[in-house]
Scaffold this motif. Structure first.
Motif, mmCIF file in Angstrom:
data_model
loop_
_atom_site.group_PDB
_atom_site.id
_atom_site.type_symbol
_atom_site.label_atom_id
_atom_site.label_comp_id
_atom_site.label_asym_id
_atom_site.label_seq_id
_atom_site.Cartn_x
_atom_site.Cartn_y
_atom_site.Cartn_z
ATOM 1 N N LEU A 142 0.819 -1.216 0.000
ATOM 2 C CA LEU A 142 0.000 0.000 0.000
ATOM 3 C C LEU A 142 0.851 1.264 0.000
ATOM 4 O O LEU A 142 0.389 2.328 0.375
ATOM 5 C CB LEU A 142 -0.912 -0.006 1.227
ATOM 6 N N SER A 143 2.090 1.147 -0.454
ATOM 7 C CA SER A 143 3.018 2.286 -0.418
ATOM 8 C C SER A 143 2.545 3.467 -1.272
ATOM 9 O O SER A 143 2.903 4.613 -1.017
ATOM 10 C CB SER A 143 4.417 1.851 -0.875
ATOM 11 N N ALA A 144 1.715 3.193 -2.266
ATOM 12 C CA ALA A 144 1.228 4.266 -3.141
ATOM 13 C C ALA A 144 0.034 4.994 -2.536
ATOM 14 O O ALA A 144 -0.451 5.983 -3.107
ATOM 15 C CB ALA A 144 0.839 3.687 -4.505
ATOM 16 N N TYR A 145 -0.456 4.520 -1.388
ATOM 17 C CA TYR A 145 -1.639 5.118 -0.752
ATOM 18 C C TYR A 145 -1.235 5.794 0.554
ATOM 19 O O TYR A 145 -0.272 5.391 1.213
ATOM 20 C CB TYR A 145 -2.699 4.037 -0.485
ATOM 21 N N ASP A 146 -1.970 6.832 0.919
ATOM 22 C CA ASP A 146 -1.672 7.593 2.138
ATOM 23 C C ASP A 146 -2.331 6.890 3.328
ATOM 24 O O ASP A 146 -3.433 7.245 3.754
ATOM 25 C CB ASP A 146 -2.191 9.021 1.994
ATOM 26 N N ILE A 147 -1.663 5.880 3.841
ATOM 27 C CA ILE A 147 -2.199 5.081 4.939
ATOM 28 C C ILE A 147 -1.719 5.650 6.268
ATOM 29 O O ILE A 147 -0.510 5.817 6.490
ATOM 30 C CB ILE A 147 -1.768 3.602 4.812
#
Length: 293
Positions: free
Chosen positions: A18-23
């Motif tokens: 999920l590195s491409a998402y702002d988690i």
């Protein structure tokens, strides 16, 4: 690796996917589902979002235990998150608009005592030893039905009282999940070998066309009254599970104590905990309505 170790490893690994998402947060949580059954979940919260998808570890751990490669399981979890996040996004956008929910509201009847903690956050109507709750149909196709329970905050957002929501959901239930009444002997004949004799009987099974949460019709007086045109003495009602109920005409003279023992025995040995409805025996006639025996 046991379930706890598996869950920890998933938590450590999912961030890479999920590195491409702002988690903002990835946390482990014990999820209490229907009747108090507990599951292990990973809650993945995106920054600025109030709602967060929950991925249930028990299912994926089962796949891993059966030999599926851990990396393949992680890819499945990643895809599950994306689908769930998309559905939640849609629900959040429509949350304040009753018109987007109105035709999707329906009723589900659950056991009150085993769900007291969940019911604190949800609108419900007490019904005998049960609770009438309200759900919103999120998605439905030939292989899947997904829904969300209506919570108090959503009801307040709509500005509706519980009786109004009940009227809407009750009518929708009959349209979304139409009731099916079948004679027990007809079901047995359809599933028995051709050379097996099945005698006719007047016991009935009530469910709905999806076979899911069909026991909701235990509170449908109109449906019971139609059956009582023939059975004027009324019916015993066996809560088989949340998915169906069984009706036995009182004129057949079944022993009430035996029926009660049967219900408890089946619930203890054959009914999954999430499908449990009640250990009680009910009785219905048009004059007195439904009651616990």
């Amino acid at each position: 690796m046991d379930l706890n170790e598996f869950t920890f490893k998933v938590r450590e690994s999912i961030g890479d996917y999920l590195s491409a998402y702002d988690i903002e947060d990835i946390s482990e949580r014990e999820i209490i589902k229907n009747n108090g059954v507990k599951y292990t979940g990973i809650v993945i919260t995106a920054r600025g979002k109030d709602a967060a998808p929950t991925v249930y570890m028990d299912y994926y751990y089962g796949l891993y235990k059966r030999g599926k490669d851990f990396d393949e399981v992680m890819k499945m979890i990643y895809k599950n998150y994306l689908v769930s996040a998309e559905k939640l996004e849609l629900i959040e956008k429509k949350a304040g608009n009753l018109s987007d929910y109105k035709e999707r509201l329906y009723i589900k009847v659950i056991n009150y005592e085993k769900n007291k903690a969940r019911l604190e956050k949800c609108p419900y109507i007490p019904f005998l030893d049960l609770a009438i709750t309200f759900r919103y149909l999120v998605h439905r196709d030939n292989s899947e039905i997904s829904s969300a329970i209506v919570q108090n905050a959503l009801l307040e957002c709509w500005g509706l009282d519980i009786r109004t929501v009940y009227k809407i959901a009750f009518e929708n239930t009959k349209k979304i999940f139409p009731p099916i009444v079948r004679r027990m002997s007809d079901i047995l004949k359809a599933n028995a070998p051709a050379n097996i004799y099945i005698p006719e009987n007047d016991m009935y099974i009530i469910t709905n066309e999806s076979g899911i949460n069909g026991a909701t019709y235990i509170m449908n007086k109109e449906l019971f009254d139609d059956l009582c045109i023939k059975e004027k003495e009324g019916f015993y009602i066996i809560p088989s599970s949340v998915h169906e109920i069984i009706l036995i005409p009182r004129r057949l003279g079944e022993d009430e104590d035996v029926l009660k023992m049967f219900i408890k025995g089946v619930n203890e040995t054959a009914v999954p905990r999430t499908d449990f409805l009640s250990d009680n025996l009910y009785y219905y006639n048009p004059v007195d309505g439904i009651k616990i025996i």
